[in-house]
Design an enzyme around this catalytic site. Sequence first.
Site, short mmCIF file in Angstrom:
data_model
loop_
_atom_site.label_atom_id
_atom_site.label_comp_id
_atom_site.label_asym_id
_atom_site.label_seq_id
_atom_site.Cartn_x
_atom_site.Cartn_y
_atom_site.Cartn_z
N GLY A 48 0.84 -1.19 0.00
CA GLY A 48 0.00 0.00 0.00
C GLY A 48 0.88 1.24 0.00
N TYR A 235 -16.07 5.41 14.57
CA TYR A 235 -14.73 4.87 14.33
C TYR A 235 -14.37 3.81 15.38
CZ TYR A 235 -10.21 4.65 12.11
OH TYR A 235 -9.13 4.19 11.42
#
Length: 400
Positions: A48, A235
């Site tokens: 990534g 979250y």
Amino acid sequence: MIVAPKIRGFICTTAHPEGCAKHVAEQIAVVKKGGLMENGPKRVLVIGSSTGYGLSSRIAAAFGANASTIGVFFERPGEDDRTATAGWYNTAAFEKEAKEAGLYARSFNGDAYSDAVKTEVIAAIKADLEQVDLVIYSLASPRRTHPTSGEVFKSVLKPIGEIYTNKNLNTTTGVVNEISIEPAQGDDIAQTVAVMGGEDWEMWMDALLAADALAPGVQTVSYSYIGPEVTWPIYKNGTIGKAKEDLEMVQRKLDEKLAPLNGKAWVSVNKALVTQASSAIPVVPLYISLLYKVMKAEGTHEDTIEQMDRLFRDRLYSGNPQPDEAGRIRVDDWEMKPAVQELVGKRWTEVNTDNLAEYGDFAGYQSSFLRLFGFGLEGVDYSADTNPNVPVPSIGAAAA
């Protein structure tokens, strides 16, 4: 072609090659300013690696420690009449800078969740580097195809148990409104954990171990976020929080697996920043706007490159990683200072559309967002004709 930003919701569908190159060059300059790390990594795999924290990790390793780097990502190359994704241009610029500095850099464009990409990348490690001493895992994707079952998992950003209602910032209009988000249903949690949890990180490390591609003393890091209580329902305590709990469980398993190599796995909790991933999370853009205002006034604001440079220099390779009570590295420490959070919290209760410019840094948020795609950087002539078809040297012009 003349390239201008085309924004749709929380994504920009265009990217500017020269602007992305300038953004990469600015990050490199930040790292070089600190000089070379004495005991930094030498052979690094970044899974990534093309945007956000992953890109900054690759830059910090290469230009802060002269490390050889291999990057893995899934990006779209440019065509004669269409721009590439920002991550493609970032990687092209990074490889060019690395070559000029005499540094090894090789990149792979494909589905990092797949066995095929793992096999290809590990073959390159064995052929070119023999082993790696640092593995950064920084994937952020809305979906994942399981390499064994072929099942496609999709992540969702939802609270758990009840509807969540709070203030939100419409990043298109600058209006502070209220948003309500329905709670997770059915297998939403399991789907999100499958995408954003630790299973693929562990699969990568297992494959690297099996191939004897990890050096003695290897470290591996995956990134997480905790944030303030105002964001917890969406979250920390929401579906994505369950995925991060799974990530921490995998970190402990990897510690055991790496013990024979005297290796270590870490979860690094990073600061809230404007990234392609964070822009998609409701409530967070308003919090970031308020946070930027406070931290910039305090002189403690950092972007992804300052965060990763500090992670490498002051924690991973300082001999003093300073883990918290849960064993996590915290480079969100300046964000979470009580005085900072107290002021952000006070402004959260008072902020509205009319006083957003006074209490928040929405202009800074917008600027950071556009910079992700190569727009708004000094010294770039955005009125000039540019060629969107830029190759990544180690890949070529076309996707792998």
